[in-house]
Write an enzyme that holds these catalytic residues in place. Structure first.
Site, PDB file in Angstrom:
ATOM      1  N   GLY A  23       0.810  -1.215   0.000  1.00 22.31           N
ATOM      2  CA  GLY A  23       0.000   0.000   0.000  1.00 22.31           C
ATOM      3  C   GLY A  23       0.840   1.259   0.000  1.00 22.31           C
ATOM      4  O   GLY A  23       1.662   1.470   0.889  1.00 22.31           O
TER       5      GLY A  23
ATOM      6  N   GLY B 200      -0.239   4.508   0.237  1.00 20.63           N
ATOM      7  CA  GLY B 200      -1.049   5.656   0.636  1.00 20.63           C
ATOM      8  C   GLY B 200      -0.160   6.591   1.435  1.00 20.63           C
ATOM      9  O   GLY B 200       1.063   6.599   1.260  1.00 20.63           O
ATOM     10  N   PHE B 201      -0.749   7.340   2.346  1.00 22.40           N
ATOM     11  CA  PHE B 201       0.027   8.304   3.126  1.00 22.40           C
ATOM     12  C   PHE B 201       1.065   7.591   4.001  1.00 22.40           C
ATOM     13  O   PHE B 201       2.199   8.047   4.123  1.00 22.40           O
ATOM     14  CB  PHE B 201      -0.903   9.140   4.004  1.00 22.40           C
ATOM     15  CG  PHE B 201      -1.671  10.155   3.209  1.00 22.40           C
ATOM     16  CD1 PHE B 201      -1.149  11.413   2.975  1.00 22.40           C
ATOM     17  CD2 PHE B 201      -2.903   9.845   2.662  1.00 22.40           C
ATOM     18  CE1 PHE B 201      -1.835  12.346   2.229  1.00 22.40           C
ATOM     19  CE2 PHE B 201      -3.606  10.769   1.916  1.00 22.40           C
ATOM     20  CZ  PHE B 201      -3.073  12.019   1.692  1.00 22.40           C
TER      21      PHE B 201
ATOM     22  N   VAL C  95      -2.144  -7.560  -3.297  1.00 23.53           N
ATOM     23  CA  VAL C  95      -1.783  -8.615  -2.354  1.00 23.53           C
ATOM     24  C   VAL C  95      -3.063  -9.313  -1.904  1.00 23.53           C
ATOM     25  O   VAL C  95      -4.001  -8.684  -1.428  1.00 23.53           O
ATOM     26  CB  VAL C  95      -1.008  -8.044  -1.146  1.00 23.53           C
ATOM     27  CG1 VAL C  95      -0.657  -9.148  -0.169  1.00 23.53           C
ATOM     28  CG2 VAL C  95       0.250  -7.343  -1.633  1.00 23.53           C
TER      29      VAL C  95
ATOM     30  N   GLU D 113     -17.998  18.641   2.630  1.00 22.79           N
ATOM     31  CA  GLU D 113     -17.265  19.268   1.523  1.00 22.79           C
ATOM     32  C   GLU D 113     -17.950  18.981   0.185  1.00 22.79           C
ATOM     33  O   GLU D 113     -18.080  19.865  -0.665  1.00 22.79           O
ATOM     34  CB  GLU D 113     -15.806  18.778   1.532  1.00 22.79           C
ATOM     35  CG  GLU D 113     -15.074  19.357   2.734  1.00 22.79           C
ATOM     36  CD  GLU D 113     -13.640  18.876   2.947  1.00 22.79           C
ATOM     37  OE1 GLU D 113     -12.982  19.420   3.834  1.00 22.79           O
ATOM     38  OE2 GLU D 113     -13.182  17.970   2.230  1.00 22.79           O
TER      39      GLU D 113
ATOM     40  N   ASP E  28      -4.786   3.891   8.295  1.00 14.24           N
ATOM     41  CA  ASP E  28      -6.209   3.634   8.563  1.00 14.24           C
ATOM     42  C   ASP E  28      -6.483   2.198   8.997  1.00 14.24           C
ATOM     43  O   ASP E  28      -7.413   1.939   9.754  1.00 14.24           O
ATOM     44  CB  ASP E  28      -7.033   3.890   7.295  1.00 14.24           C
ATOM     45  CG  ASP E  28      -7.315   5.363   7.077  1.00 14.24           C
ATOM     46  OD1 ASP E  28      -6.848   6.174   7.889  1.00 14.24           O
ATOM     47  OD2 ASP E  28      -8.013   5.691   6.097  1.00 14.24           O
TER      48      ASP E  28
ATOM     49  N   ALA F 123      -5.108  11.341   7.331  1.00 13.87           N
ATOM     50  CA  ALA F 123      -3.843  11.333   6.595  1.00 13.87           C
ATOM     51  C   ALA F 123      -2.683  11.679   7.520  1.00 13.87           C
ATOM     52  O   ALA F 123      -1.590  11.098   7.405  1.00 13.87           O
ATOM     53  CB  ALA F 123      -3.934  12.333   5.441  1.00 13.87           C
TER      54      ALA F 123
HETATM   55  C1  LIG Z   1     -13.000  11.350   0.405  1.00 14.17           C
HETATM   56  C2  LIG Z   1     -11.991  11.381   1.524  1.00 14.17           C
HETATM   57  C3  LIG Z   1     -11.617  12.590   2.084  1.00 14.17           C
HETATM   58  C4  LIG Z   1     -10.672  12.624   3.116  1.00 14.17           C
HETATM   59  N1  LIG Z   1     -10.305  13.840   3.640  1.00 14.17           N
HETATM   60  C5  LIG Z   1      -9.342  13.889   4.597  1.00 14.17           C
HETATM   61  C6  LIG Z   1      -8.880  15.135   5.097  1.00 14.17           C
HETATM   62  O1  LIG Z   1      -9.367  16.201   4.696  1.00 14.17           O
HETATM   63  N2  LIG Z   1      -7.893  15.128   6.034  1.00 14.17           N
HETATM   64  C7  LIG Z   1      -7.341  13.954   6.494  1.00 14.17           C
HETATM   65  O2  LIG Z   1      -6.407  13.991   7.324  1.00 14.17           O
HETATM   66  N3  LIG Z   1      -7.755  12.784   6.044  1.00 14.17           N
HETATM   67  C8  LIG Z   1      -8.738  12.710   5.111  1.00 14.17           C
HETATM   68  N4  LIG Z   1      -9.171  11.498   4.638  1.00 14.17           N
HETATM   69  C9  LIG Z   1      -8.602  10.279   5.225  1.00 14.17           C
HETATM   70  C10 LIG Z   1      -7.241   9.984   4.641  1.00 14.17           C
HETATM   71  O3  LIG Z   1      -7.279  10.042   3.237  1.00 14.17           O
HETATM   72  C11 LIG Z   1      -6.794   8.621   5.138  1.00 14.17           C
HETATM   73  O4  LIG Z   1      -6.727   8.656   6.535  1.00 14.17           O
HETATM   74  C12 LIG Z   1      -5.431   8.247   4.587  1.00 14.17           C
HETATM   75  O5  LIG Z   1      -5.493   8.123   3.174  1.00 14.17           O
HETATM   76  C13 LIG Z   1      -4.948   6.932   5.192  1.00 14.17           C
HETATM   77  O6  LIG Z   1      -3.713   6.612   4.655  1.00 14.17           O
HETATM   78  P1  LIG Z   1      -3.247   5.101   4.520  1.00 14.17           P
HETATM   79  O7  LIG Z   1      -1.851   5.148   4.062  1.00 14.17           O
HETATM   80  O8  LIG Z   1      -3.578   4.362   5.749  1.00 14.17           O
HETATM   81  O9  LIG Z   1      -4.191   4.484   3.397  1.00 14.17           O
HETATM   82  P2  LIG Z   1      -4.542   4.959   1.930  1.00 14.17           P
HETATM   83  O10 LIG Z   1      -4.110   6.356   1.678  1.00 14.17           O
HETATM   84  O11 LIG Z   1      -5.969   4.625   1.743  1.00 14.17           O
HETATM   85  O12 LIG Z   1      -3.643   4.015   1.016  1.00 14.17           O
HETATM   86  C14 LIG Z   1      -3.827   2.622   0.955  1.00 14.17           C
HETATM   87  C15 LIG Z   1      -3.123   2.112  -0.282  1.00 14.17           C
HETATM   88  O13 LIG Z   1      -3.127   0.698  -0.230  1.00 14.17           O
HETATM   89  C16 LIG Z   1      -3.414   0.177  -1.505  1.00 14.17           C
HETATM   90  N5  LIG Z   1      -3.987  -1.144  -1.290  1.00 14.17           N
HETATM   91  C17 LIG Z   1      -5.063  -1.483  -0.566  1.00 14.17           C
HETATM   92  N6  LIG Z   1      -5.251  -2.801  -0.532  1.00 14.17           N
HETATM   93  C18 LIG Z   1      -4.252  -3.340  -1.270  1.00 14.17           C
HETATM   94  C19 LIG Z   1      -3.884  -4.680  -1.590  1.00 14.17           C
HETATM   95  N7  LIG Z   1      -4.575  -5.741  -1.137  1.00 14.17           N
HETATM   96  N8  LIG Z   1      -2.815  -4.880  -2.379  1.00 14.17           N
HETATM   97  C20 LIG Z   1      -2.092  -3.819  -2.831  1.00 14.17           C
HETATM   98  N9  LIG Z   1      -2.391  -2.534  -2.544  1.00 14.17           N
HETATM   99  C21 LIG Z   1      -3.446  -2.297  -1.753  1.00 14.17           C
HETATM  100  C22 LIG Z   1      -4.379   1.199  -2.100  1.00 14.17           C
HETATM  101  O14 LIG Z   1      -4.368   1.128  -3.519  1.00 14.17           O
HETATM  102  C23 LIG Z   1      -3.807   2.498  -1.575  1.00 14.17           C
HETATM  103  O15 LIG Z   1      -2.874   3.061  -2.452  1.00 14.17           O
HETATM  104  C24 LIG Z   1     -10.111  11.432   3.603  1.00 14.17           C
HETATM  105  C25 LIG Z   1     -10.484  10.216   3.033  1.00 14.17           C
HETATM  106  C26 LIG Z   1     -11.417  10.191   1.997  1.00 14.17           C
HETATM  107  C27 LIG Z   1     -11.821   8.876   1.383  1.00 14.17           C
END
Ligand SMILES: Cc1cc2nc3c(=O)[nH]c(=O)nc-3n(C[C@H](O)[C@H](O)[C@H](O)COP(=O)(O)OP(=O)(O)OC[C@H]3O[C@@H](n4cnc5c(N)ncnc54)[C@H](O)[C@@H]3O)c2cc1C
Length: 426
Positions: free
Chosen positions: A15, A17-18, A83, A174, A303, A320
């Site tokens: 993953g 993400g952030f 995965v 929003e 998350d 994030a």
């Molecule tokens: C619409 C929306 C608005 C938001 N607004 C805010 C905000 O204003 N401020 C704030 O702080 N937070 C906000 N958030 C929350 C924030 O985006 C999340 O807390 C943050 O993205 C979490 O980061 P992460 O790295 O845990 O997961 P994510 O950023 O969700 O990244 C997870 C990654 O894992 C990958 N992945 C998942 N499963 C698999 C798998 N089985 N195999 C391979 N890859 C996989 C996905 O493709 C993705 O790239 C918002 C969320 C959403 C949906």
């Protein structure tokens, strides 16, 4: 999977993400081999997804190619792969492109939609957790206006132009604000011969107030801003079903062709995590070192991780900033471990929260100050611009926002890939 075997310990990150991205950027790649896996070949800046859905931004301004971020980093290998399963005994992951063994595993797979078991909502409402979902929503919104202008039936027009947003957290607030701005400023130019007074935006929230996670004052201000833009707010209202174009709630029903689900998320992860390590919100329970409780080779970030403490009995917020801080923390600790230095537990530094409703209308809560209105809106824009990945994206978003500030007409309302609702057989 075609990854060279080297002497260095291998860390596999699931993953980008952030959390995963920050970890991958900060880890010492002279001490570890890093394998980064994501089912997409881009990182998504989710906080601005609602602007893609409401035709305010193009998707490529909030997504960034992972290869471009990590391509020059030594000892780092990216593979676009989903995965499917983690085999904790063999220390191996199974993906759609093959298997791979690991020395350390970092799970940072984020969250997916939580429909709370309401099947009709899952089947027919529109979620907004990914670029694809945001683009589907954008197409559907624009297509509905094209259909409405071609209809002689007032009831049909009303249904097509009735938008129900479920969930008045930051995302729902929003998005509702952005839809209201479309109605007030943008659509009258595109559809001068359509009666846009028929367009209604209903924001439905089960809690007694919007932005329930924020302070009461911020909530009241957001409420005021939304009403000013014409959003109809229904608090203490629980959605029960969405069948045949009718949203049934515990109070009134709404006839609407578009229902947007912004009411819940839950952790998502591959198979192979034991049931007793999965807690509230389908998140993986970890200790204060972000480590799986009975497996010291697996770390969970962002998350999908659940760190419970006295201050946060339900776990840290799914934000994030939490994910990014955990990514930075774990990289630092792993760099210390390899240097045989001691480690310390993760402590979340809450820097505040904010939400925007529309032009000059935002609420910001910092540790010592709370403010709202125009200044808050500029702070919101500045923070989001700075957090975007990539200089090009920042410039594009800045130019877009500046243009919209004066013109409210960015020309992004293209239906390039029409939306097709999945049938239950797909
Ligand atoms: C619409 C929306 C608005 C938001 N607004 C805010 C905000 O204003 N401020 C704030 O702080 N937070 C906000 N958030 C929350 C924030 O985006 C999340 O807390 C943050 O993205 C979490 O980061 P992460 O790295 O845990 O997961 P994510 O950023 O969700 O990244 C997870 C990654 O894992 C990958 N992945 C998942 N499963 C698999 C798998 N089985 N195999 C391979 N890859 C996989 C996905 O493709 C993705 O790239 C918002 C969320 C959403 C949906």
């Amino acid at each position: 999977m075609n990854i060279p075997n080297v002497e260095l310990p291998r860390i596999v990150i699931i993953g980008v993400g952030f959390a995963g991205l920050k970890f991958a950027k900060d880890i010492d790649t002279t001490k570890y081999q890093i394998v980064v896996l994501d089912k997409n070949n881009f990182h998504t800046f989710q906080p601005l997804l609602y602007q893609v859905a409401s035709a305010g931004l193009e998707p490529d301004s909030i997504a960034y190619p992972i290869r471009k971020i990590l391509g020059k980093q030594s000892n780092t290998f990216f593979r676009m792969a989903e995965v499917l399963e983690i085999d904790q005994t063999k220390q191996e992951i199974k993906t759609n492109i093959g298997n791979l063994d690991y020395d350390k595993l970092v799970i940072a797979t984020g969250a997916g939609n939580n429909f709370f078991g309401i099947d009709s909502i899952q089947a027919s409402a529109m979620p907004m957790k990914s670029i694809v979902e945001a683009l589907n929503l954008r197409s559907k919104i624009l297509e509905n206006f094209e259909r409405a202008i071609n209809s002689n039936d007032k009831e049909e027009q009303k249904k097509l132009m009735n938008f129900v947003v479920v969930g008045a957290g930051p995302t729902g607030v929003e998005l509702s604000g952005a839809l209201a701005e479309l109605k007030n400023k943008v659509l009258p130019k595109d559809f001068p011969d359509l009666d846009l007074k028929l367009m209604r935006i209903h924001l439905i929230e089960a809690a007694p107030r919007v932005l329930n996670v924020m302070d009461k004052k911020s909530s009241a201000n957001a409420n005021k801003f939304l009403k000013k833009l014409g959003v109809e707010i229904h608090t203490d209202t629980q959605v029960k079903s969405y069948l045949n174009g009718c949203v049934e709630t515990n109070s009134e029903n709404f006839i609407a062709d578009t229902v947007i689900w912004a009411a819940g998320v839950k952790g998502q992860m591959p198979e192979g995590i034991k049931a007793d390590t999965i807690g509230r919100g389908n998140r993986i329970i970890v200790n204060e070192y972000c480590q799986l409780k009975d497996n010291e080779n697996i770390y969970v970030l962002g998350d999908v991780s659940l760190i419970q403490s006295d201050l946060y009995p339900n776990g840290l917020p799914m934000l994030a900033s939490v994910a990014s801080q955990q990514g930075a923390y774990l990289a630092k600790m792993m760099n210390r471990i390899v240097a045989k230095k001691s480690t310390i537990p993760f402590i979340y530094k809450d820097k505040g929260s904010m939400a925007t409703v529309g032009k000059n209308l935002a609420v910001v809560e910092l540790k010592k100050f709370k403010f709202q209105g125009t200044f808050a809106w500029f702070v919101w824009m500045f923070v989001h611009l700075m957090l975007l990945v990539g200089f090009r994206n920042r410039v594009i978003v800045f130019v877009n926002w500046t243009w919209n500030y004066f013109k409210y007409n960015n020309g992004l309302r293209l239906i390039i890939r029409p939306f097709r609702q999945k049938t239950t057989n797909e």
